[in-house]
Motif scaffolding. Structure first.
Motif, short mmCIF file in Angstrom:
data_model
loop_
_atom_site.label_atom_id
_atom_site.label_comp_id
_atom_site.label_asym_id
_atom_site.label_seq_id
_atom_site.Cartn_x
_atom_site.Cartn_y
_atom_site.Cartn_z
N ARG A 183 0.57 13.72 -3.47
CA ARG A 183 0.95 12.15 -3.97
C ARG A 183 1.45 12.13 -5.77
NH1 ARG A 183 -3.69 9.12 -2.96
NH2 ARG A 183 -4.07 8.79 -4.17
N LEU A 184 2.37 11.47 -6.74
CA LEU A 184 2.28 11.38 -7.70
C LEU A 184 1.51 10.47 -8.25
CD1 LEU A 184 5.90 12.62 -8.30
CD2 LEU A 184 3.42 13.99 -8.25
N ASP A 185 0.37 10.39 -8.73
CA ASP A 185 -0.35 8.56 -9.23
C ASP A 185 0.40 8.06 -10.57
OD1 ASP A 185 -1.23 8.93 -6.69
OD2 ASP A 185 -3.32 9.67 -7.25
N ASP A 186 -0.22 8.97 -11.87
CA ASP A 186 -0.01 9.32 -12.58
C ASP A 186 0.51 10.45 -13.74
OD1 ASP A 186 0.19 7.74 -15.06
OD2 ASP A 186 -2.31 8.04 -14.63
N VAL B 200 0.29 15.47 -15.09
CA VAL B 200 0.62 14.66 -14.40
C VAL B 200 -1.09 14.29 -13.32
CG1 VAL B 200 1.69 14.71 -12.21
CG2 VAL B 200 2.86 15.70 -14.09
N THR B 201 -1.73 13.91 -12.39
CA THR B 201 -2.20 13.21 -12.11
C THR B 201 -1.76 12.64 -10.68
OG1 THR B 201 -2.91 11.47 -12.69
CG2 THR B 201 -4.09 13.07 -13.88
N GLY B 202 -2.43 13.21 -9.36
CA GLY B 202 -1.95 13.22 -8.01
C GLY B 202 -3.32 13.75 -6.32
N GLU B 203 -3.14 13.38 -5.90
CA GLU B 203 -3.43 14.20 -5.30
C GLU B 203 -2.66 14.89 -4.18
OE1 GLU B 203 -6.62 12.71 -1.17
OE2 GLU B 203 -4.93 11.20 -2.37
N LEU B 204 -3.53 16.17 -3.44
CA LEU B 204 -2.51 16.88 -2.90
C LEU B 204 -3.06 16.18 -1.32
CD1 LEU B 204 -3.53 20.56 -5.20
CD2 LEU B 204 -1.12 19.23 -5.04
N LYS B 205 -1.77 16.13 -0.42
CA LYS B 205 -1.69 15.95 0.78
C LYS B 205 -1.29 17.20 1.70
CE LYS B 205 -1.53 10.96 0.83
NZ LYS B 205 -2.95 10.61 1.10
N GLY B 206 -0.87 17.67 0.92
CA GLY B 206 -0.50 18.63 1.86
C GLY B 206 1.08 18.51 2.73
#
Length: 158
Positions: free
Chosen positions: A63-66, A150-156
């Motif tokens: 997920r691309l957060d910032d 790039v920051t984000g969450e690895l949701k798989g």
């Protein structure tokens, strides 16, 4: 007054090993030499307006957060850039289309400083993608040093 607790607060978390989520920070270095060419690249030519620089991979399910571009040493005067992504396999995706300006459009790459993402949507990559910086304004003819974070969450994978 009631206390209401959400039961699905961690919905979609990948891995489940940490109660703090799967926040990831990916850093991509971009440096140019004295003639303005990208160091450690497949080109010896100076960066020109219209060139697309492939900075590296963004993993499937992220997920691309910032994002931010940290310009330590700026490029030549009047150079701007768009920061976005395209899919690694070269095929667009109908639910999450490629966007070469997802994070940033017309960011000043000539002036030292920090450029923050200006996008207004949140998305998760359905497949692996490439982080791309599209150059506009002028050609680069000098040493420069930039880092893209790039920051984000690895949701798989889904």
């Amino acid at each position: 007054m009631a206390t209401i607790k959400r039961t699905a607060a961690r919905y979609g978390q990948f891995g489940g090993f940490s109660p703090y989520g799967n926040m990831t920070v990916l850093t991509y270095a971009l440096a140019t030499n004295a003639i303005g060419a990208v160091i450690d690249s497949d080109s010896v030519a100076a960066i020109a307006a219209g060139d697309v620089i492939d900075l590296g991979e963004l993993p499937q399910g992220m997920r691309l957060d910032d994002a931010q571009i940290i310009v330590s040493t700026g490029m030549s005067a009047s150079i701007t850039g768009k920061l976005g992504f395209k899919y690694s396999d070269g095929t667009d995706h109908s639910d999450v289309p490629e966007d070469d300006a997802y994070f940033l459009n017309a960011g000043d790459l000539a002036t030292a400083g920090r450029i923050r993402a200006a996008g207004s949507k949140l998305l998760t990559l359905p497949k692996s993608a490439r982080l791309i910086l599209t150059i506009a304004g002028a050609a680069n003819a000098k040493v420069s040093d930039l880092n893209v974070v790039v920051t984000g969450e690895l949701k798989g994978p889904r």
